[in-house]
Design a protein around this motif. Structure first.
Motif, PDB file in Angstrom:
ATOM      1  N   GLY A  30       0.586  -1.217  -0.093  1.00 33.71           N
ATOM      2  CA  GLY A  30      -0.031  -0.048   0.116  1.00 33.71           C
ATOM      3  C   GLY A  30       0.684   1.377  -0.117  1.00 33.71           C
ATOM      4  N   SER A  31       2.234   1.219   0.373  1.00 34.05           N
ATOM      5  CA  SER A  31       2.953   2.297   0.438  1.00 34.05           C
ATOM      6  C   SER A  31       3.759   2.420  -0.695  1.00 34.05           C
ATOM      7  N   CYS A  32       4.602   1.587  -1.413  1.00 29.52           N
ATOM      8  CA  CYS A  32       5.283   1.845  -2.559  1.00 29.52           C
ATOM      9  C   CYS A  32       4.784   1.194  -3.894  1.00 29.52           C
ATOM     10  N   ASN A  33       3.619   0.547  -3.639  1.00 30.86           N
ATOM     11  CA  ASN A  33       2.863  -0.103  -4.892  1.00 30.86           C
ATOM     12  C   ASN A  33       3.611  -1.485  -5.567  1.00 30.86           C
ATOM     13  N   ILE A  34       4.746  -1.544  -4.860  1.00 33.44           N
ATOM     14  CA  ILE A  34       5.413  -2.871  -5.393  1.00 33.44           C
ATOM     15  C   ILE A  34       4.641  -4.072  -5.187  1.00 33.44           C
ATOM     16  N   GLN A  35       4.726  -5.153  -6.394  1.00 31.68           N
ATOM     17  CA  GLN A  35       3.682  -6.307  -6.490  1.00 31.68           C
ATOM     18  C   GLN A  35       4.531  -7.500  -5.904  1.00 31.68           C
ATOM     19  N   PHE A  36       4.034  -8.447  -5.291  1.00 30.39           N
ATOM     20  CA  PHE A  36       4.536  -9.534  -4.917  1.00 30.39           C
ATOM     21  C   PHE A  36       3.528 -10.707  -5.100  1.00 30.39           C
ATOM     22  N   HIS A  37       4.082 -11.871  -5.134  1.00 29.26           N
ATOM     23  CA  HIS A  37       3.045 -13.306  -5.260  1.00 29.26           C
ATOM     24  C   HIS A  37       2.437 -13.170  -3.656  1.00 29.26           C
ATOM     25  N   ARG A  38       1.160 -13.536  -3.628  1.00 23.76           N
ATOM     26  CA  ARG A  38       0.361 -13.591  -2.158  1.00 23.76           C
ATOM     27  C   ARG A  38       1.260 -14.517  -1.381  1.00 23.76           C
ATOM     28  N   GLU A  39       1.661 -15.689  -1.921  1.00 21.99           N
ATOM     29  CA  GLU A  39       2.235 -16.724  -0.974  1.00 21.99           C
ATOM     30  C   GLU A  39       3.610 -16.092  -0.408  1.00 21.99           C
ATOM     31  N   CYS A  40       4.468 -15.617  -1.263  1.00 20.07           N
ATOM     32  CA  CYS A  40       5.633 -15.244  -0.936  1.00 20.07           C
ATOM     33  C   CYS A  40       5.572 -13.992   0.320  1.00 20.07           C
ATOM     34  N   ILE A  41       4.566 -13.004  -0.034  1.00 20.29           N
ATOM     35  CA  ILE A  41       4.766 -11.964   0.878  1.00 20.29           C
ATOM     36  C   ILE A  41       4.066 -12.671   2.244  1.00 20.29           C
ATOM     37  N   HIS A  42       3.151 -13.494   2.097  1.00 15.81           N
ATOM     38  CA  HIS A  42       2.659 -14.102   3.416  1.00 15.81           C
ATOM     39  C   HIS A  42       3.544 -14.809   4.230  1.00 15.81           C
ATOM     40  N   THR A  43       4.407 -15.586   3.591  1.00 18.59           N
ATOM     41  CA  THR A  43       5.518 -16.182   4.122  1.00 18.59           C
ATOM     42  C   THR A  43       6.685 -15.438   4.704  1.00 18.59           C
ATOM     43  N   TYR A  44       6.904 -14.284   4.049  1.00 22.33           N
ATOM     44  CA  TYR A  44       7.845 -13.195   4.358  1.00 22.33           C
ATOM     45  C   TYR A  44       7.078 -12.623   5.889  1.00 22.33           C
ATOM     46  N   LEU A  45       5.799 -12.142   5.596  1.00 20.78           N
ATOM     47  CA  LEU A  45       5.188 -11.350   6.867  1.00 20.78           C
ATOM     48  C   LEU A  45       5.168 -12.417   8.214  1.00 20.78           C
ATOM     49  N   GLN A  46       5.351 -13.424   8.021  1.00 18.72           N
ATOM     50  CA  GLN A  46       5.258 -14.538   9.317  1.00 18.72           C
ATOM     51  C   GLN A  46       6.526 -14.301  10.056  1.00 18.72           C
ATOM     52  N   ARG A  47       7.352 -13.389   9.480  1.00 13.28           N
ATOM     53  CA  ARG A  47       8.863 -13.147  10.221  1.00 13.28           C
ATOM     54  C   ARG A  47       9.022 -11.770  10.723  1.00 13.28           C
ATOM     55  N   ARG A  48       8.470 -10.747   9.591  1.00 16.68           N
ATOM     56  CA  ARG A  48       8.593  -9.182   9.676  1.00 16.68           C
ATOM     57  C   ARG A  48       7.223  -8.715   9.254  1.00 16.68           C
ATOM     58  N   ASP A  49       6.902  -7.368   9.690  1.00 12.32           N
ATOM     59  CA  ASP A  49       5.859  -6.751   9.463  1.00 12.32           C
ATOM     60  C   ASP A  49       6.090  -5.671   8.470  1.00 12.32           C
ATOM     61  N   ILE A  50       7.121  -5.409   7.731  1.00  9.39           N
ATOM     62  CA  ILE A  50       7.334  -4.582   6.834  1.00  9.39           C
ATOM     63  C   ILE A  50       7.563  -4.967   5.354  1.00  9.39           C
ATOM     64  N   CYS A  51       7.297  -3.912   4.705  1.00 11.34           N
ATOM     65  CA  CYS A  51       7.388  -4.499   3.136  1.00 11.34           C
ATOM     66  C   CYS A  51       9.019  -4.429   2.860  1.00 11.34           C
ATOM     67  N   PRO A  52       9.229  -5.692   2.318  1.00  9.73           N
ATOM     68  CA  PRO A  52      10.695  -5.890   1.740  1.00  9.73           C
ATOM     69  C   PRO A  52      11.246  -4.827   0.838  1.00  9.73           C
ATOM     70  N   SER A  53      10.446  -3.913   0.133  1.00 10.13           N
ATOM     71  CA  SER A  53      10.896  -3.149  -0.713  1.00 10.13           C
ATOM     72  C   SER A  53      11.140  -1.860  -0.231  1.00 10.13           C
ATOM     73  N   CYS A  54       9.865  -1.090   0.450  1.00  2.00           N
ATOM     74  CA  CYS A  54      10.081   0.396   1.033  1.00  2.00           C
ATOM     75  C   CYS A  54      10.369   0.276   2.467  1.00  2.00           C
ATOM     76  N   GLY A  55      10.113  -0.754   3.276  1.00  7.35           N
ATOM     77  CA  GLY A  55      10.478  -0.833   4.693  1.00  7.35           C
ATOM     78  C   GLY A  55       9.478  -0.334   5.710  1.00  7.35           C
ATOM     79  N   ASN A  56       8.269   0.028   5.051  1.00 10.52           N
ATOM     80  CA  ASN A  56       7.105   0.666   5.666  1.00 10.52           C
ATOM     81  C   ASN A  56       6.074  -0.523   6.234  1.00 10.52           C
ATOM     82  N   LEU A  57       5.538  -0.333   7.163  1.00 11.84           N
ATOM     83  CA  LEU A  57       4.413  -1.335   7.839  1.00 11.84           C
ATOM     84  C   LEU A  57       3.646  -1.676   6.676  1.00 11.84           C
ATOM     85  N   TRP A  58       3.657  -3.016   6.566  1.00  6.51           N
ATOM     86  CA  TRP A  58       2.578  -3.547   5.378  1.00  6.51           C
ATOM     87  C   TRP A  58       1.224  -3.567   5.877  1.00  6.51           C
ATOM     88  N   THR A  59       0.444  -2.871   5.043  1.00  8.51           N
ATOM     89  CA  THR A  59      -0.854  -2.717   5.418  1.00  8.51           C
ATOM     90  C   THR A  59      -1.944  -3.457   4.469  1.00  8.51           C
TER      91      THR A  59
END
Length: 238
Positions: free
Chosen positions: A198-227
Motif C-alpha cells: 500500500g505504500s510503494c505499490n510494488i507487487q508480490f506473489h501473495r504466498e511469497c509475501i505471506h511467508t515473509y510477513l510471518q517473520r517481519r511486518d514491513i514491506c521488503p521493498s520500502c520498509g514501511n509497515l505492511w497494510t
C-alpha cells in the motif's frame, strides 16, 4: 512407472497447461493400465513432475507449476525453455500470422494491467507495417488456438496473458515490458495481478509475501509497515 511418465509428458504437450483435476484424469487410467500407484496428493504430484523434469531439461523442455491469479488456480504448464515470441508460432503459419502473435503479445503486455478488450485483439492496426493483412476470421482462429495452448486467456470479454506466456516467455516479457512487468522481489519469478504494498505499490506473489510477513511486518521493498490485506488482490489503482 517410466511408461506412465512418458504418457503423461505426451498429454502435457497436447494440453499445454493442466489443472489438478485434469492431471488426475490423465494419471488415473495411465496408472491403472500399468498397475502402478497414482500420485494422490498435490505434493506427490509435484514430486512426480520433478522426477520427469530431470530428463526433460536436457531436451529444452520443462513442466512448471504456476499459480494464475486471474483464474485463482494453479496450473502445470508445459514449456520450451528457450522459447521466444518468434519461435512460439507453430510451423505452417505465414510470416504475417507469426507476426500477429508477437504484436498481440506486445499489445497486451504494454497495458498496465496486461489485458485488452477482446475486440481489440482482432484489430488490423496490430498488423500495420506488414506487407499482407490477416483476415479477422483467421485472427479469431489463431487466437482460439493460442488460447488453448495457454499463451492467452479469455475472461469477461477481455484477453489476458496466459499461464504459458508467463512461464515460457517470462524473460522476454520482463526485459521488453519492464515498465509494467516485473519479477517478485522475494522469489524472482514473474508476478502479475497479485498483491501490492500500500505504500510503494510494488507487487508480490501473495504466498511469497505471506511467508515473509510471518517473520517481519514491513514491506521488503520500502520498509514501511505492511497494510495490504492478503485475502484479496490489490490492483495498481488501489
Amino acid at each position: 512407472m517410466e511408461v506412465v511418465k512418458r504418457g503423461f509428458v505426451r498429454a502435457c504437450k497436447n494440453h499445454s497447461y493442466l489443472s489438478y483435476e485434469l492431471i488426475d484424469n490423465i494419471l488415473s487410467p495411465l496408472c491403472a493400465n500399468h498397475k502402478v500407484s497414482k500420485p494422490s496428493s498435490k505434493e506427490s504430484v509435484k514430486v512426480f513432475v520433478s522426477e520427469i523434469n530431470d530428463s526433460l531439461n536436457d531436451l529444452g523442455q520443462s513442466l512448471v507449476f504456476i499459480k494464475y491469479p486471474i483464474k485463482g488456480e494453479e496450473y502445470l504448464v508445459y514449456v520450451k525453455t528457450d522459447a521466444t515470441p518468434d519461435s512460439v508460432s507453430n510451423t505452417g503459419l505465414t510470416p504475417e500470422e507469426c507476426q500477429y502473435f508477437s504484436k498481440l503479445l506486445d499489445r497486451i503486455a504494454a497495458e498496465e494491467d496486461c489485458n485488452i478488450p477482446w475486440n481489440a485483439a482482432y484489430s488490423e492496426l496490430l498488423l500495420q507495417g506488414t506487407s499482407k493483412t490477416v483476415k479477422k476470421s483467421r485472427m479469431q482462429e489463431l487466437l482460439q488456438k493460442w488460447t488453448q495452448m495457454g499463451y492467452f486467456m479469455e475472461l469477461d470479454e477481455r484477453i489476458f496473458l496466459g499461464p504459458r506466456s508467463l512461464v515460457e516467455l517470462s524473460f522476454y516479457l520482463g526485459s521488453h515490458h519492464e515498465e509494467h512487468i516485473k519479477n517478485c522481489m522475494l522469489c524472482k519469478c514473474l508476478v502479475l495481478w497479485d498483491t501490492r504494498c500500500g505504500s510503494c505499490n510494488i507487487q508480490f506473489h501473495r504466498e511469497c509475501i505471506h511467508t515473509y510477513l510471518q517473520r517481519r511486518d514491513i514491506c521488503p521493498s520500502c520498509g514501511n509497515l505492511w497494510t495490504t490485506p492478503l485475502r484479496r488482490s490489490t490492483d495498481s489503482s488501489q
